[in-house]
Design an enzyme around this catalytic site. Structure first.
Site, PDB file in Angstrom:
ATOM      1  CB  CYS A  93      -0.984  -0.047   1.171  1.00 51.53           C
ATOM      2  SG  CYS A  93      -2.420   0.985   0.881  1.00 51.53           S
ATOM      3  CG  HIS A 197      -3.106  -3.192   4.436  1.00 49.05           C
ATOM      4  ND1 HIS A 197      -1.915  -2.640   4.850  1.00 49.05           N
ATOM      5  CD2 HIS A 197      -3.720  -2.245   3.702  1.00 49.05           C
ATOM      6  CE1 HIS A 197      -1.834  -1.395   4.406  1.00 49.05           C
ATOM      7  NE2 HIS A 197      -2.898  -1.128   3.710  1.00 49.05           N
TER       8      HIS A 197
END
Ligand code: GLN
Length: 247
Positions: A93, A197
C-alpha cells in the site's frame, strides 16, 4: 542467515503489516534457518548482507510525507540498486505507492517515490471514495504461468496506474490498483508491490516462501525450502477467499 530489513518499522505499519515480518521470521525458524530482523528508520542506510528481504509497510499520507525526503537520497538509490541486482523487496500500500515515481496526495502534493516500478499514484476525485474491502487476486507465476491466488484487505484513497510494468496479478474480487483496469500490485525482478494488507503473508504461505527462497537463492541457487504443514494458513486463506467470492 536471512536478514529481514523492516523499512520505517515504527511509521509504516498500517493494519498490522508487521505480521509480514513475523510470518517470514517464523517460516525460517520452523525450518531451522537463522534469521534476524533489522529496523531501518529515518536517516539510516540499508545494509544488505546478500541474503535479504526488504519489507515496506503501509501508512497514512502524513507518514508517507515524513519519509519521502529520506527516500529521495542515497537510501532510494541503494534500494533501486538492490532491486536491479535481484534483491527481494515487498511493498504494501503506502510503501508500494512510494516504490513508483510519485504518490500525489489529495492536497495535490507529489511525494517522490524510489522509482523501482514504472507507475504513479493519483488521489481520489472529490466524488470518489476510498477503495476498501477484501481482495482476491490471481497471481501468474512468471516462469510457468501457473495460477496462484492471494487474499487480503485493502484501504487506500490513491489510484495507482502502471506504465511499462507488470501487475502482480489480476483482481478476481475487490478493487486493486485503481478499481478500473483490473490490475493489482506490481512485479519486477524480485520486487513485489501490492495493496493487500491483512497482514498479507500469514494467509498466503506460498508467497511468503517465494520471498524467502528468492532471497536465499541469491547466495546459493540450488537452495530448497523444506515443505511445512500449512493446514492452518491454507484454512485462513480459504475462509477469507470463500467470503470474498460470495461477495
Ligand atoms: N495513504 C495512502 C492512501 O490512502 C496509503 C494508505 C495505506 O497504506 N493503507 O492511498
Amino acid at each position: 542467515m536471512l536478514t529481514i530489513h523492516h523499512l520505517y518499522a515504527d511509521m509504516m505499519n498500517l493494519y498490522g503489516d508487521r505480521g509480514n515480518v513475523i510470518s517470514i521470521k517464523k517460516r525460517c525458524e520452523w525450518r531451522g534457518i537463522p534469521v534476524e530482523v533489522v529496523d531501518v528508520g529515518l536517516g539510516e542506510r540499508v545494509r544488505p548482507t546478500g541474503r535479504d528481504v526488504f519489507l515496506f509497510g503501509g501508512g497514512q499520507d502524513r507518514e508517507q510525507g515524513l519519509l519521502a525526503d529520506d527516500l529521495s537520497g542515497s537510501k532510494g538509490a541503494d534500494l533501486r540498486a538492490i532491486v536491479e541486482d535481484g534483491g527481494v523487496i515487498l511493498g504494501v500500500c503506502g510503501g508500494y505507492q512510494l516504490m513508483g515515481h510519485h504518490y500525489e496526495t489529495p492536497e495535490g502534493e507529489k511525494l517522490p517515490g524510489v522509482g523501482i516500478f514504472d507507475l504513479h499514484t493519483e488521489p481520489r476525485g472529490p466524488d470518489e471514495g476510498r477503495l476498501i474491502g477484501n481482495v482476491l487476486v490471481d497471481v501468474p507465476a512468471p516462469e510457468t504461468r501457473e495460477e496462484r491466488r492471494i487474499v487480503g484487505f485493502e484501504n487506500h484513497g490513491g489510484r495507482t496506474y502502471l506504465g511499462d510494468c507488470e501487475p502482480l496479478g489480476r483482481v478476481v474480487a475487490g478493487f486493486g490498483n485503481n478499481g478500473t483496469d483490473g490490475t493489482e500490485g506490481a512485479r519486477r525482478l524480485n520486487a513485489y508491490g501490492t495493496y493487500l494488507h491483512g497482514s498479507l503473508l500469514p494467509k498466503n504461505p506460498w508467497l511468503t516462501d517465494e520471498l524467502i527462497l528468492n532471497a536465499l537463492r541469491r547466495a546459493d541457487d540450488s537452495f530448497e525450502l523444506e515443505p511445512l504443514d500449512d493446514a492452518v494458513e491454507n484454512g485462513a486463506f480459504a475462509s477469507v477467499a470463500d467470503r470474498v467470492r460470495r461477495g
